[in-house]
Design an enzyme around this catalytic site. Sequence first.
Site, PDB file in Angstrom:
ATOM      1  N   GLY A  15       0.887  -1.323  -0.008  1.00 41.81           N
ATOM      2  CA  GLY A  15       0.056   0.186  -0.131  1.00 41.81           C
ATOM      3  C   GLY A  15       0.792   1.158  -0.198  1.00 41.81           C
TER       4      GLY A  15
ATOM      5  N   LYS B 220     -11.152  -6.039   9.093  1.00 41.05           N
ATOM      6  CA  LYS B 220     -10.065  -5.514  10.005  1.00 41.05           C
ATOM      7  C   LYS B 220      -9.967  -6.600  11.086  1.00 41.05           C
ATOM      8  CE  LYS B 220      -8.001  -2.326   7.578  1.00 41.05           C
ATOM      9  NZ  LYS B 220      -6.434  -2.626   6.812  1.00 41.05           N
TER      10      LYS B 220
ATOM     11  N   TYR C 275     -16.145  -3.164   6.638  1.00 39.17           N
ATOM     12  CA  TYR C 275     -14.827  -2.721   6.796  1.00 39.17           C
ATOM     13  C   TYR C 275     -14.260  -3.337   8.194  1.00 39.17           C
ATOM     14  CZ  TYR C 275     -10.419  -0.040   6.839  1.00 39.17           C
ATOM     15  OH  TYR C 275      -9.408   0.629   6.960  1.00 39.17           O
TER      16      TYR C 275
ATOM     17  N   PRO D  99      -4.911   2.317  14.272  1.00 38.31           N
ATOM     18  CA  PRO D  99      -4.615   3.833  14.442  1.00 38.31           C
ATOM     19  C   PRO D  99      -6.353   4.572  14.422  1.00 38.31           C
ATOM     20  CG  PRO D  99      -3.789   2.852  12.416  1.00 38.31           C
ATOM     21  CD  PRO D  99      -4.676   1.800  12.839  1.00 38.31           C
TER      22      PRO D  99
ATOM     23  N   CYS E   8     -12.217   1.593  13.873  1.00 31.17           N
ATOM     24  CA  CYS E   8     -13.973   1.049  13.648  1.00 31.17           C
ATOM     25  C   CYS E   8     -14.172  -0.043  14.042  1.00 31.17           C
ATOM     26  CB  CYS E   8     -14.441   1.393  12.390  1.00 31.17           C
ATOM     27  SG  CYS E   8     -13.629   0.337  11.151  1.00 31.17           S
TER      28      CYS E   8
ATOM     29  N   TRP F 249     -22.257  17.173   7.143  1.00 29.25           N
ATOM     30  CA  TRP F 249     -23.081  15.948   7.379  1.00 29.25           C
ATOM     31  C   TRP F 249     -23.597  16.005   8.860  1.00 29.25           C
ATOM     32  CZ3 TRP F 249     -23.255  10.460   4.758  1.00 29.25           C
ATOM     33  CH2 TRP F 249     -23.817  10.822   3.316  1.00 29.25           C
TER      34      TRP F 249
END
Length: 313
Positions: A11, A141, A137, A164, A110, A203
């Site tokens: 990445g 993870k 997601y 993180p 998350c 938002w």
Amino acid sequence: MEKSAKIYIAGSGGMVGSAIVRQLKKEGYTNLILKSSKEIDLRNQKDVADFFNEEKPEYVFLAAAKVGGILANNTYPAMFLYDNLMIQNNVIHQAYSTNVKKLLFLGSSCIYPKFAPQPIKEDYLLTGELETTNEAYAIAKIAGVELCKFYMKQYGCNFISAMPTNLYGINDNFDLTNSHVLPALLRKFIEAKQNNAPSVSIWGTGSPKREFLFVDDLAEASLFLMKNYNDPQTVNVGTGEDISIKELAETIKDIVGFDGELIFDSSKPDGTPRKLLDVSKINSLGWKHTTAVSEGIHKTIEWIEKNNFSVFK
């Protein structure tokens, strides 16, 4: 980790991976393996196996992932789950198969339950339901964290993981349809100022609180953990400080110099009410962040301007 060690940054073209590359070069590491997603599809098992057998890296920073904000996660959950599972499984397994000395897997805050006690400790993982807007997601993870733990347990691999908090900075994604909140707000305010717009729409209600870490601080922490941490339990990486979305918007508004009105669209989702990491573990190991949010925003804007706002296109 020797300065000449063969290090693969999965990445390396993304925000996190490129920051890790900058940090490694800054500290004198010279033998870096950098492959773009066009050069190797990490979702392809054979391609990844061939790559590891040919290159035989000694150390791996696994920063590759399919990422996005609330809208992207909500719209493409199957893609987020599939792509991230495939990337992680292939890289972690091939690191084991080719005897990589050490691997650092980078997850996301998350992964923790939506209503976890604040600040969130590492051992709150898998103790409650996830936030539905990024559940796919998060599940991917969590699987990556557990995979590293079990490869360490079953095979003795030195595969560690770090979680993180919300990241931002150089090489961020500023696409308004799938970026995270801070880069999205940065773009909105910069363009609103350029266009003399009367207002900026944001938002949600502005009440949720979030913690933000400048990506170069994460890169520094990642290298610190690669050198100093060898435990199967994941470790949080953040600032230990949070700010409401309303406060964040006002901070960016002031830094950018936008004079218009803030409009909070409560018909849009807020997401998790609060997400603050307990960073006492990594602090006790000897690492602490150094970049305040306002300083990080200034650095990000400088980078945007240096690129003549091309990152918005």
